[in-house]
Design a protein around this motif. Structure first.
Motif, PDB file in Angstrom:
ATOM      1  N   ARG A 197      49.353  56.191 122.170  1.00  0.00           N
ATOM      2  CA  ARG A 197      48.801  55.203 121.239  1.00  0.00           C
ATOM      3  C   ARG A 197      47.285  55.331 121.271  1.00  0.00           C
ATOM      4  O   ARG A 197      46.668  55.150 122.320  1.00  0.00           O
ATOM      5  N   HIS A 235      61.381  60.840 116.260  1.00  0.00           N
ATOM      6  CA  HIS A 235      59.983  60.684 116.637  1.00  0.00           C
ATOM      7  C   HIS A 235      59.245  60.111 115.439  1.00  0.00           C
ATOM      8  O   HIS A 235      59.190  60.716 114.365  1.00  0.00           O
ATOM      9  N   THR A 294      54.687  57.326 118.282  1.00  0.00           N
ATOM     10  CA  THR A 294      53.280  57.696 118.476  1.00  0.00           C
ATOM     11  C   THR A 294      52.470  56.891 117.478  1.00  0.00           C
ATOM     12  O   THR A 294      52.799  56.875 116.285  1.00  0.00           O
ATOM     13  N   LEU A 351      50.480  65.766 111.513  1.00  0.00           N
ATOM     14  CA  LEU A 351      50.970  65.553 112.869  1.00  0.00           C
ATOM     15  C   LEU A 351      52.481  65.738 112.932  1.00  0.00           C
ATOM     16  O   LEU A 351      53.213  65.259 112.065  1.00  0.00           O
ATOM     17  N   ALA A 409      55.941  64.975 113.421  1.00  0.00           N
ATOM     18  CA  ALA A 409      56.778  63.782 113.583  1.00  0.00           C
ATOM     19  C   ALA A 409      57.910  63.857 112.568  1.00  0.00           C
ATOM     20  O   ALA A 409      57.828  64.585 111.570  1.00  0.00           O
ATOM     21  N   VAL A 417      57.004  58.961 109.214  1.00  0.00           N
ATOM     22  CA  VAL A 417      55.691  58.326 109.303  1.00  0.00           C
ATOM     23  C   VAL A 417      55.785  56.941 108.663  1.00  0.00           C
ATOM     24  O   VAL A 417      56.239  56.817 107.515  1.00  0.00           O
ATOM     25  N   ARG A 457      53.157  63.102 122.461  1.00  0.00           N
ATOM     26  CA  ARG A 457      54.258  62.291 121.946  1.00  0.00           C
ATOM     27  C   ARG A 457      54.337  60.964 122.701  1.00  0.00           C
ATOM     28  O   ARG A 457      54.368  60.927 123.931  1.00  0.00           O
ATOM     29  N   LEU A 511      55.739  58.464 113.727  1.00  0.00           N
ATOM     30  CA  LEU A 511      54.287  58.258 113.738  1.00  0.00           C
ATOM     31  C   LEU A 511      54.016  56.940 113.029  1.00  0.00           C
ATOM     32  O   LEU A 511      54.306  56.794 111.834  1.00  0.00           O
ATOM     33  N   THR A 539      48.605  68.795 115.183  1.00  0.00           N
ATOM     34  CA  THR A 539      48.084  67.745 114.304  1.00  0.00           C
ATOM     35  C   THR A 539      47.558  68.256 112.978  1.00  0.00           C
ATOM     36  O   THR A 539      47.376  67.469 112.047  1.00  0.00           O
TER      37      THR A 539
END
Length: 437
Positions: A161, A250, A307, A183, A185, A188, A158, A252, A145
């Motif tokens: 929430r 992935h 996430t 973070l 990912a 975003v 991953r 965020l 992070t």
């Protein structure tokens, strides 16, 4: 640099409607309009355009009956007259595109940064359905992070929430920007719901910065805009996140804030006649919030994961107010920012004792869980004894636990403020040293 393919051109052409059904305003009362001529074609939630060229505003269909539909106009009903035309646009949809990364858009998919926005080949519903819970993957591995406290004591995994609960002015936006930059990912997506207008550019340029914008899509609706637009902001951002998730990425997702999202919904719900029975919020608020949150999380099959970080404005640190209470029950953890910690200059002002990550204990090894438990014990012991210690009423040697807490507290407090800490293993090493373990 993104090139324009035939799929984009086809989507732009398909979005053009050569013929539109036109209704007429027959009544305006209590901020809503009654419109005739659309009952046979309109559905709940459909968008319409009200007025003539040069004075057109959007609206949303809220209620249906055989004679007329009820429409809530964007920006109020001032200036509208009986007989004004109302054009039916269609479903509430958004068509994200790869080129949206690095861009700032409004909740309707239009540019806010001065450059045209490309329409993607596939339109997605704003209020998409959560994935089948029996087919979803479990939470994934722990994520780096860029913040020591989240790398160790409050791990984020991953597909998790979490809620970020804070009052105004305690560093919530800054903490979210640090997570957006640090973070791990692929993409975003940030929903700025009801944000102050001057802070949108400041967040983009100074807080998030060019490095953060390289992988970000920002959907912004400022506080002066109508409740329809502010409520739509969170739905649009989630639909964009789902678009990239379905590509196997992935994502965020960050919403700032769910409180303003719920307040916008309250204004819309009250216009339809719904009662305000939940401390000022209508009963539909609970389903509204939980349905948004459930769209985030782990994916199915080849899909990626979302996430999510949902921020909540808690006035006076009231963690039992309706929005905070609803979110705590549906999320996989919550982080509480404390004004007293911020006032003494420690940022992020996380109150670790009131914060929980439901990814534990699975997200850490047995040895790491022991270190986490010891840190919480030391901080809890100091918190319970703080008044006595500061008043000089405690004599060293009276209680070994308090002695250890006093010795560890300065280094623990400094550790919680660390950013750019390196890898998780290095963060745990420093945490262990601060505890003398």
């Amino acid at each position: 640099m993104h090139t324009v393919g035939f799929d984009v051109l086809t989507a732009e052409i398909a979005a053009v409607k050569p013929v539109r059904t036109i209704g007429r305003v027959i009544e305006a009362s209590k901020g809503v309009l009654q419109v005739s001529g659309l009952s046979d074609i309109a559905s709940l939630g459909d968008m319409v355009e009200i007025g003539h060229k040069g004075a057109i505003r959007r609206g949303e269909v809220l209620q249906l009956n055989p004679q007329a539909v009820t429409v809530l106009p964007d920006g109020g009903a001032d200036g509208l007259s009986i007989g004004d035309p109302v054009a039916h646009i269609g479903n509430n949809e958004i068509a994200p595109h790869e080129s949206w990364i690095g861009r700032v858009i409004d909740p309707f998919g239009q540019s806010l940064d001065g450059t045209p926005v490309l329409r993607g080949p596939k339109a997605l519903p704003l209020r998409g359905q959560p994935m089948n819970p029996t087919e979803r993957r479990g939470l994934g591995g722990r994520l780096e992070t860029g913040l020591a406290v989240f790398n160790t004591l409050l791990p984020i995994v991953r597909g998790q929430r979490i809620g970020l609960f804070a009052g105004s002015g305690v560093g919530k936006s800054t903490l979210m920007a640090k997570l957006a930059r640090g973070l791990a990912a692929d993409v975003v997506v940030i929903a700025m719901v009801g944000e102050r207008g001057r802070e949108v550019r400041e967040f983009i340029e100074r807080v998030l910065g060019p490095q953060g914008m390289k992988r970000a899509v920002i959907v912004a609706a400022t506080s002066d805009q109508s409740p329809l637009v502010r409520r739509r902001c969170a739905w649009t951002a989630m639909a964009v996140a789902e678009y990239f998730r379905d590509q196997g990425r992935h994502v965020l997702f960050m919403a700032d804030s769910v409180t303003r999202f719920a307040e916008a919904h309250r204004e819309v719900a009250l216009a339809t006649g719904e009662s305000s029975s939940l401390r000022g919020f209508p009963p539909s608020t609970s389903h509204l919030i939980t349905s948004l949150c459930e769209r985030a999380g782990p994916g199915i099959g080849t899909a990626g994961d979302i996430t999510a970080v949902f921020s909540v404005l808690v006035a006076g640190s009231d963690m039992d107010e309706p929005v905070a209470d609803i979110l705590r029950g549906v999320l996989d953890g919550h982080v509480v920012l404390d004004r007293r910690i911020a006032e003494r200059g420690r940022f992020p002002a996380i109150d670790l004792l009131r914060s929980v990550s439901r990814a534990l204990p699975e997200a850490a090894s047995a040895q790491e869980n022991e270190v986490i438990a010891l840190a919480r014990q030391r901080l809890g012991t100091y918190d319970r004894s703080e008044m006595m210690i500061q008043a000089g009423l405690y004599a060293k040697g009276t209680d070994p636990l308090i002695d250890a807490a006093i010795a560890s507290w300065p280094s623990l407090d400094a550790f919680l403020a660390e950013d750019e800490p390196g890898a998780t293993a290095q963060s745990f090493e420093r945490l262990s040293k601060s505890l003398g373990a």
